[in-house]
Write a protein that holds these residues in place. Structure first.
Motif, short mmCIF file in Angstrom:
data_model
loop_
_atom_site.label_atom_id
_atom_site.label_comp_id
_atom_site.label_asym_id
_atom_site.label_seq_id
_atom_site.Cartn_x
_atom_site.Cartn_y
_atom_site.Cartn_z
N VAL A 1 -11.05 -31.78 -19.82
CA VAL A 1 -12.18 -31.78 -18.88
C VAL A 1 -12.11 -30.49 -18.06
CG1 VAL A 1 -13.44 -33.06 -17.13
CG2 VAL A 1 -11.95 -34.29 -18.73
N ASN A 2 -13.13 -29.69 -18.23
CA ASN A 2 -13.21 -28.43 -17.50
C ASN A 2 -13.71 -28.72 -16.08
OD1 ASN A 2 -13.64 -25.89 -16.54
ND2 ASN A 2 -15.38 -25.45 -17.87
N CYS A 3 -12.78 -28.82 -15.17
CA CYS A 3 -13.15 -29.20 -13.79
C CYS A 3 -13.44 -27.93 -12.98
CB CYS A 3 -12.03 -30.02 -13.16
SG CYS A 3 -11.76 -31.57 -14.01
N ASN A 4 -14.66 -27.43 -13.19
CA ASN A 4 -15.07 -26.26 -12.43
C ASN A 4 -15.76 -26.69 -11.14
OD1 ASN A 4 -17.60 -27.04 -13.29
ND2 ASN A 4 -17.73 -25.46 -14.88
N LEU A 5 -15.70 -27.98 -10.86
CA LEU A 5 -16.18 -28.58 -9.61
C LEU A 5 -17.69 -28.57 -9.45
CD1 LEU A 5 -13.52 -27.18 -7.09
CD2 LEU A 5 -13.28 -28.95 -8.84
N GLN A 6 -18.38 -28.00 -10.43
CA GLN A 6 -19.84 -27.92 -10.30
C GLN A 6 -20.52 -28.48 -11.53
OE1 GLN A 6 -19.32 -23.52 -8.65
NE2 GLN A 6 -21.47 -24.02 -8.92
N ARG A 7 -21.73 -28.97 -11.29
CA ARG A 7 -22.59 -29.32 -12.43
C ARG A 7 -23.82 -28.44 -12.33
NH1 ARG A 7 -25.34 -32.75 -9.08
NH2 ARG A 7 -24.17 -34.26 -7.87
N LEU A 8 -25.01 -28.95 -12.61
CA LEU A 8 -26.17 -28.06 -12.65
C LEU A 8 -26.71 -27.76 -11.24
CD1 LEU A 8 -29.02 -28.22 -15.26
CD2 LEU A 8 -29.56 -27.82 -12.89
N PRO B 1 -22.21 -29.23 -6.36
CA PRO B 1 -20.86 -29.74 -6.58
C PRO B 1 -20.87 -31.09 -7.29
CG PRO B 1 -21.33 -29.46 -4.22
CD PRO B 1 -22.58 -29.15 -4.94
N VAL B 2 -19.83 -31.34 -8.09
CA VAL B 2 -19.71 -32.64 -8.75
C VAL B 2 -19.28 -33.68 -7.70
CG1 VAL B 2 -18.46 -33.94 -10.52
CG2 VAL B 2 -19.17 -31.59 -10.97
N ARG B 3 -18.26 -33.37 -6.94
CA ARG B 3 -17.81 -34.27 -5.87
C ARG B 3 -17.51 -33.42 -4.64
NH1 ARG B 3 -19.32 -37.27 -9.01
NH2 ARG B 3 -18.25 -39.03 -10.00
N GLY C 1 -17.58 -31.28 -19.55
CA GLY C 1 -17.69 -30.80 -18.18
C GLY C 1 -17.32 -31.90 -17.20
N ASP C 2 -16.94 -31.51 -15.99
CA ASP C 2 -16.62 -32.53 -14.99
C ASP C 2 -17.88 -33.28 -14.56
OD1 ASP C 2 -17.48 -30.17 -13.81
OD2 ASP C 2 -15.94 -30.13 -12.25
N GLY C 3 -19.02 -32.58 -14.56
CA GLY C 3 -20.28 -33.27 -14.26
C GLY C 3 -20.62 -34.28 -15.34
N GLU C 4 -20.31 -33.91 -16.56
CA GLU C 4 -20.60 -34.77 -17.71
C GLU C 4 -19.86 -36.11 -17.62
OE1 GLU C 4 -19.64 -32.82 -21.39
OE2 GLU C 4 -20.57 -34.40 -22.61
N VAL D 1 -13.08 -22.15 -12.17
CA VAL D 1 -14.14 -21.67 -11.28
C VAL D 1 -15.39 -21.49 -12.12
CG1 VAL D 1 -14.87 -19.83 -9.73
CG2 VAL D 1 -12.44 -20.39 -9.94
N LYS D 2 -16.46 -22.12 -11.72
CA LYS D 2 -17.70 -21.95 -12.48
C LYS D 2 -18.19 -20.51 -12.29
CE LYS D 2 -21.67 -24.35 -14.10
NZ LYS D 2 -22.06 -25.68 -14.55
N GLY D 3 -18.55 -19.88 -13.39
CA GLY D 3 -19.01 -18.49 -13.30
C GLY D 3 -17.88 -17.51 -13.10
MG LIG Z 1 -18.77 -28.58 -14.25
#
Ligand SMILES: [Mg+2]
Ligand SMILES: Cc1ncc(C[n+]2csc(CCOP(=O)(O)OP(=O)(O)O)c2C)c(N)n1
Length: 886
Positions: free
Chosen positions: A255-262, A265-267, A227-230, A389-391
């Motif tokens: 790297v799955n850059c869905n722009l979000q973590r838990l 946003p990641v950045r 994940g991108d958060g990872e 896109v996450k989700g």
């Molecule tokens: Mg993510």
């Protein structure tokens, strides 16, 4: 980098035109050459041209260079939709049971295409023709992987329904756990960051096997999804330099850059894809960005003035996320609408058209092109940064929402939307049951899946439980260690181990399977002799004449080298060990890794990796060198380990020993080889080794079984009358215990039987097994734990002393039939002489004597005054603070 101002557009145009001409006529390589010349010229002339690690926020592969995706995209889309549906269904159906099982929908929803294209077109299962690609899947995308296995008929509906309900044996694991699903999952990844670092060393280890002619691995790839958060985990990026240095073109990160973590946003304020691009390019990777889907292509093709690109570059991830959490009208207004000219360009598109402008990671054409380029790329590892896109598809309940990660409920309306969006043939009146969908046996979709499996040599993931067995050498192979060291000769257990290893690598059958691994500590452990003998593995051999080439034991690097010298890098070395320790499964070649490290920098520093090693069913030896809180005496607080056995003991399949004598080391390692290499038991060993020199006796008759079980009688005090004690010890402190036995006799007339206890951890495991059996079989004759059996015929209280915290030896208390006193090294270490430290921690011979006398006094077998007398006699300070408080 800030965009530079264009002060003379006409001149700029001329330069760009020239470049275009070169590109067209002579190709990109020539263009690259000329550009490098220009940059070089400018720099040499004094211009400051800072290195720019970023390319434009566009796909790396332009449309005209995309390799087209083969196969039937209609069928693949339908299959992918079914997988999406079933992945959601299994989480939602689990949620209905109200067992608080959890599960994730949004992550796989974002990653589906990334996996699917790999499954359909790139990944080979292990077969006669191929060693198998190795795929590190993102842990919480597991539902999607199960859903595909369900379509393939590998998992049943009952198993999906028992997702995360494993206790009764019908269910499937929350995340990829080889321990829990040994025929399915290969790599535990869900502790973030461990997947990426393991994958790098796995790719490197495949090379090692190839270069050493142990296996053919040239056509195999290691793919790691994350994940991108990872990527914020230090482990995720920590070893990327090594991958580039080693030119691991058999390695592909996705790297799955869905722009979000838990949480969100990641950045939000930046762009994770650009940031990672710079990190990886800077480290020397081939970077492929897959940002925009095909629907953007016409817009981008017409972007002659660069306004669209400008807008793409200035929007930050927080905005991109928000766009996808709204709708087409919102995107029109807030993305394109920022510039009237840009808005005008999409005036003839409907809101639906705008909404359909997809992200690269959801476009199988773009993903295929990236993967195809990655597998063809040579000389560098590749990272694919895919924007998603996450989700994806969850609509208003999840898509691009900050709560997406933990969303495990979908109201019927949302489900209906999802069904319609992906065209799942489930009727309205059935929706409430959330039924799984599997296409009929003879449907084109089912056939297509079968064809893929046939073409790719089987299903993925799949795990091999056993490889060929190798015969363990007999104990005589280590004969030199079984005999007394002889008059005046003193060695340490570390030296004994190195001798053992030297004998082992010479073994005709298994010698070449041995993999010695060190993190820049060979000299510390006296292993430098192996450099020359075995060679240090280097993928390029040795390009220089080593400074010490005139020495017998010079620093020899070799493409054929057997030793993995990982530099000051315990986590990396451990990952190499993990790759070697699972080579039986992943490459059908059993390897026998021995990773020797400062004991403090093993389980403590890299605990999550050692835990994952248990899950992995790793087989190999970990050696905690220069161990013991007081035995490694001069190094102080950060080095002196008095608890690694406790940490190691938390891992259920880690067998641990703290041997004192060379013969114990030999017996333990030989048995480890028997268990792991010959019988293929899924255990691994942790053995502590010390650097204190002393003479070693020979293997006592009949001691082998007790050594392995963790306890055997070393000396019997004889049949003398009067008070008697049982003294227990391990490691170097056993020698203090032996000395205490002598003092007890000479100073106090107390007889002592002395027991060597190489493993309190193993004794405890045996003990809890006996207690459990007794609990469950109350009417049967109780079983005696091994400790009870040992101490049954003996007399007097029991005293134990080790170089580890009290809780280590204290673990066996339940099965000690009489009074039990435990000494240990609770507290921070510090530097001093061994004698001083052992007095400081109150574990030396005098304290053992004191504890024994006290126990006898408590039992009424000795006057209490004798204890006070001993305190005086040995000069023991009674008012000093406890060692763990200072
Ligand atoms: Mg993510
Ligand atoms: C070491 C570790 N810390 C925390 C977690 C808990 N956790 C699981 S998934 C997740 C968010 C993952 O975000 P990302 O890597 O972007 O993956 P995505 O689901 O967005 O694909 C977190 C914090 C974990 N599994 N491992």
């Amino acid at each position: 980098m800030e965009r530079l101002q264009d002060i003379d557009p006409l001149e700029t145009r001329e330069w760009v035109d020239s470049l275009e001409a070169v590109l067209e006529v002579e190709g990109p390589e020539r263009a690259h050459y000329i550009l490098e010349q220009l940059v070089d010229k400018a720099r040499r002339s004094g211009a400051y041209l800072p290195y720019r690690a970023n390319t434009a926020y566009l796909n790396t592969i332009p449309p005209h260079l995309e390799e087209p995706i083969p196969g039937d995209q209609g069928i693949e889309h339908r299959l992918r939709s079914f997988v999406r549906w079933n992945a959601v269904a299994m989480v939602l159906r689990g949620g209905k049971k109200d067992l608080e099982l959890g599960g994730h929908i949004a992550s796989y929803a974002s990653a589906a295409t990334l996996y699917d294209v790999g499954f359909n077109h790139f990944w080979n299962a292990p077969s006669e023709n191929h060693g198998g690609d190795l795929i590190y899947m993102q842990g919480h995308s597991a539902p999607g992987v199960y859903a595909r296995a369900f379509l393939e008929g590998r998992l049943t509906e009952e198993q999906l329904d028992n997702f995360r309900q494993e206790v009764d044996g019908k269910g499937i694991a929350s995340y990829p756990h080889p321990w829990l699903m040994p025929d399915f999952w290969q790599f535990p990844t869900v502790s973030m960051g461990l997947g990426p670092i393991q994958a790098i060393y796995q790719a490197r280890f495949l090379r090692y096997l190839e270069h050493r002619n142990m296996a053919k691995t040239n056509d195999r790839h290691v793919w790691a999804f994350m994940g991108d958060g990872e990527m914020d985990e230090p482990e995720s990026l920590g070893a990327i330099g090594l991958a580039a240095r080693e030119g691991l073109d058999n390695l592909i990160f996705v790297v799955n850059c869905n722009l979000q973590r838990l949480d969100g946003p990641v950045r939000g304020n930046g762009k994770i894809i650009q940031e990672l691009e710079a990190d990886f390019r800077g480290a020397g990777w081939n970077v492929i960005k897959v940002i925009w889907g095909s629907y953007w292509d016409p817009l981008l093709a017409r972007d002659n003035d660069g306004l669209l690109l400008k807008r793409m570059e200035e929007a930050v991830d927080g905005e991109y996320q928000k766009f996808k959490s709204r709708d087409g009208a919102y995107v029109r207004e807030h993305f394109f609408g920022k510039y009237p000219e840009l808005k005008a360009r999409v005036a003839n598109m409907s809101d639906e058209d705008i909404w359909r402008l997809n992200r690269g990671g959801h476009d199988p054409h773009k993903v295929y092109a990236a993967y195809a380029a990655a597998v063809k790329h040579s000389g560098q590892p590749t990272v694919i940064l895919a924007k998603t896109v996450k989700g994806y598809g969850m609509g208003a309940v999840g898509e691009g929402k900050n709560i997406a990660h933990q969303q495990k409920k979908m109201p019927e309306q949302a489900l209906r939307h999802f069904r319609d969006r992906f065209n799942i043939p489930i009727a309205d009146d059935k929706l409430g049951e959330i039924p799984y969908f599997r296409p009929a046996e003879n449907s084109p979709e089912a056939k297509y899946l079968k064809e893929i499996a046939a073409a790719r040599g089987g299903s993925i993931p799949q795990r091999r439980r056993k490889s060929i067995s190798l015969p363990a050498p007999k104990i005589d192979a280590f004969k030199a260690l079984l005999e007394p060291t002889g008059e005046g000769r003193e060695i340490s257990t570390t030296m004994a181990f190195v001798r053992l290893l030297t004998a082992l690598v010479r073994d005709k059958t298994i010698g070449k399977h041995v993999v010695p691994i060190v993190p820049d500590e060979s000299r510390t452990f006296g292993m430098e002799g192996l450099f020359r003998q075995l060679g240090i593995y280097s993928s390029v051999g040795q390009l220089y004449e080593p400074e010490d080439s005139d020495q017998l034991m010079f620093y020899k690097e070799d493409k054929n080298g057997q030793i993995l010298q990982e530099g000051i890098n315990e986590a990396g070395a451990l990952c190499s060990w993990m790759a070697a320790a699972t080579s039986y499964s992943n490459s059908n070649v059993p390897m026998i890794p021995f990773f020797i490290f400062y004991s403090m920098f093993g389980f403590q520093r890299c605990g999550d990796l050692t835990w994952a090693s248990g899950d992995l069913r790793a087989r190999g030896f970990l050696l905690g060198g220069t161990a013991g809180r007081t035995t490694l005496n001069g190094e102080g607080l950060q080095h002196e380990d008095g608890h690694s056995h406790i940490l190691a003991g938390t891992i259920p399949n880690c067998v641990t020993y703290d041997p004192t004598f060379a013969y114990e080391v030999a017996v333990i390692v030989q048995d480890g080889l028997r268990r792991m290499v010959e019988e293929q038991q899924d255990v691994f060993y942790y053995i502590t080794l010390m650097n204190e020199n002393y003479p070693h006796p020979g293997l006592p008759e009949g001691a082998t079984e007790g050594i392995l079980k963790g306890m055997y009688k070393l000396s019997d005090g004889g049949s003398a009358k009067g008070p008697r004690v049982q003294l227990l010890g391990s490691g170097t402190i056993l020698r203090e215990v032996i000395a205490a036995g002598e003092l007890l006799k000479s100073d106090w007339g107390v007889t002592a039987d002395v027991w060597s206890c190489p493993s309190f951890n193993e004794l405890r495991r045996d003990g809890i097994a006996a207690s459990r059996w007794n609990l469950l079989h109350p009417a049967d004759k109780p079983r005696a734990a091994y400790v009870e059996q040992c101490l049954a015929g003996t007399k007097g209280p029991v005293v134990a002393s080790t170089d580890y915290m009290r809780s280590y030896a204290d673990q066996i208390r339940e099965w000690v039939p009489r009074r039990y006193k435990v000494l240990g090294t609770d507290g921070f270490g510090r530097s001093d002489s061994r004698d001083n430290l052992r007095r400081f921690f109150e574990i030396d011979r005098h304290y053992v004597v004191l504890a024994a006398l006290k126990a006898l006094a408590e039992d009424g077998d000795l006057p209490a005054a004798k204890v006070a007398e001993a305190i005086k006699k040995y000069g023991i300070q009674v008012e000093r603070p406890a060692p763990w408080t200072v």
